[in-house]
Design a protein around this motif. Structure first.
Motif, PDB file in Angstrom:
ATOM      1  N   MET A   1      17.698  -1.293  -8.473  1.00  0.00           N
ATOM      2  CA  MET A   1      16.759  -1.151  -7.373  1.00  0.00           C
ATOM      3  C   MET A   1      16.791  -2.674  -6.458  1.00  0.00           C
ATOM      4  O   MET A   1      16.841  -3.527  -6.992  1.00  0.00           O
ATOM      5  CB  MET A   1      15.439  -1.064  -8.089  1.00  0.00           C
ATOM      6  N   SER A   3      15.705  -5.684  -4.146  1.00  0.00           N
ATOM      7  CA  SER A   3      14.516  -6.700  -4.553  1.00  0.00           C
ATOM      8  C   SER A   3      13.576  -6.441  -3.409  1.00  0.00           C
ATOM      9  O   SER A   3      13.927  -5.963  -2.060  1.00  0.00           O
ATOM     10  CB  SER A   3      15.170  -7.996  -4.243  1.00  0.00           C
ATOM     11  N   MET A  33       9.975  -1.180 -14.528  1.00  0.00           N
ATOM     12  CA  MET A  33       9.431  -2.267 -14.346  1.00  0.00           C
ATOM     13  C   MET A  33       9.704  -3.222 -15.160  1.00  0.00           C
ATOM     14  O   MET A  33       9.651  -3.123 -16.529  1.00  0.00           O
ATOM     15  CB  MET A  33       7.992  -2.102 -14.051  1.00  0.00           C
ATOM     16  N   ASP A  34       9.954  -4.664 -14.975  1.00  0.00           N
ATOM     17  CA  ASP A  34       9.909  -5.813 -15.746  1.00  0.00           C
ATOM     18  C   ASP A  34       8.611  -6.423 -16.215  1.00  0.00           C
ATOM     19  O   ASP A  34       8.488  -6.824 -17.243  1.00  0.00           O
ATOM     20  CB  ASP A  34      11.034  -6.859 -15.072  1.00  0.00           C
ATOM     21  N   LEU A  78      11.247 -12.177  -7.566  1.00  0.00           N
ATOM     22  CA  LEU A  78      11.352 -10.810  -7.287  1.00  0.00           C
ATOM     23  C   LEU A  78      12.858 -10.770  -6.809  1.00  0.00           C
ATOM     24  O   LEU A  78      13.049  -9.381  -6.445  1.00  0.00           O
ATOM     25  CB  LEU A  78      10.631 -10.616  -6.138  1.00  0.00           C
ATOM     26  N   THR A  82      11.727  -6.882 -11.453  1.00  0.00           N
ATOM     27  CA  THR A  82      11.268  -5.609 -10.720  1.00  0.00           C
ATOM     28  C   THR A  82       9.772  -5.494 -11.286  1.00  0.00           C
ATOM     29  O   THR A  82       9.681  -5.431 -12.533  1.00  0.00           O
ATOM     30  CB  THR A  82      12.096  -4.279 -10.962  1.00  0.00           C
TER      31      THR A  82
END
Length: 317
Positions: A1, A3, A33-34, A78, A82
């Motif tokens: 994905m 940045s 998502m992180d 970022l 993510t």
């Protein structure tokens, strides 16, 4: 994905589009998502001043001042991570148990997707509900607790749920392991002179502010690392850990606290712990001169995300 960076202040003024943390994109799907930033605008558990329900919006507003690059960790958060802002939990004003249920329900899909939650409070009562959600995903965790109060009361006003009781309940519910948990920064006058002994009897390690001063920050950092080890950690940061000269906007302030620089130094030094969640609580913008408290809280949140970015960049996550 790809940045997704916050807009540059050279093309979009910082006072525009401030409805999310650091003007990150608003998210609703945690898949991939992180991390996930979200607000918990609840202050019914407060025992003195109220108004921390407005803390999440105040932190978000001033967080527009924060840029994505952390020069200490040499990361752009970022580029490495993510994530984004997932909005607020729809709490039930005036009703703590339904609000607890809403918080836990809100967090479960975030945790199941593998995102590390960063909750913006709200009073410290909310952390019990967060720990319920975290424990349902990760099991019993270590508590890393920065505060000027222990929040281990058996009850307050005869009630079990309050911002002075969350960690007694968390212990009773088997959400945290006191043998690997540590509470730091406690200070001020007490009703019960045995409060620190009670905490120790419950299995917690407590480093009050005066002991921390005697030890020095390097020894404190070593003590935290030895206590927590490689266990899964939830870090909860009550902004009244900070001296009210640096963070005046809080509900139950205690003098003799720590400076903003000391706070950032402590947090940065703990970059190798295995974090599974964070929160920042007790920011009260109604009495916060010049947004000092909210801005410090926003920067602490930025440091939390920077740690995750550092860990991912260096293969530690």
């Amino acid at each position: 994905m790809a940045s997704m960076q916050p807009p540059s202040a050279s093309s979009s003024p910082r006072f525009c589009n401030t409805g999310s943390f650091m003007r990150m994109p608003r998210m609703d799907d945690p898949k991939g998502m992180d991390f996930a930033v979200f607000g918990i605008p609840f202050d019914t558990g407060s025992s003195y001043r109220t108004g921390s329900r407005f803390g999440p919006s105040a932190i978000r507003h001033i967080s527009s001042m924060i840029k994505p690059n952390n020069v200490i960790f040499e990361v752009n958060i970022l580029n490495e991570l993510t994530g984004g802002d997932f909005g607020d939990v729809n709490i039930v004003p005036g009703y703590i148990e339904p609000s607890y249920a809403a918080i836990t329900q809100f967090m479960q899909p975030l945790l199941e997707a593998g995102a590390v939650p960063l909750g913006l409070g709200g009073d410290h009562a909310i952390t019990l509900a967060e720990l319920r959600a975290v424990a349902s995903q990760h099991g019993k965790v270590s508590l890393l607790h920065f505060d000027s109060h222990l929040d281990l009361n058996e009850s307050v006003f005869g009630q079990p749920y309050n911002h002075g009781t969350p960690f007694r309940r968390a212990l009773e519910e088997g959400l945290i392991d006191p043998s690997t948990s540590i509470q730091l920064g406690m200070r001020g006058s007490l009703y019960d002179p045995d409060d620190f002994k009670i905490a120790a009897d419950l299995g917690f390690k407590v480093l009050p502010a005066h002991i921390m001063r005697e030890m020095g920050l390097s020894a404190v950092i070593e003590a935290i690392q030895q206590r927590v080890g490689d266990t899964k950690v939830f870090l909860t940061f009550d902004i009244d850990f900070v001296d009210p000269a640096y963070a005046p906007g809080t509900g139950t302030p205690e003098v003799g606290g720590f400076t903003s620089w000391e706070v950032l130094s402590l947090v940065r030094a703990l970059k190798n712990l295995h974090y599974v969640g964070f929160d920042i609580v007790e920011v009260m913008p109604g009495i916060d001169q010049a947004e000092l408290t909210a801005y410090l809280a926003a920067n602490i949140g930025f440091e939390f995300l920077s740690i995750l970015a550092f860990q991912k960049k260096n293969g530690l996550r």
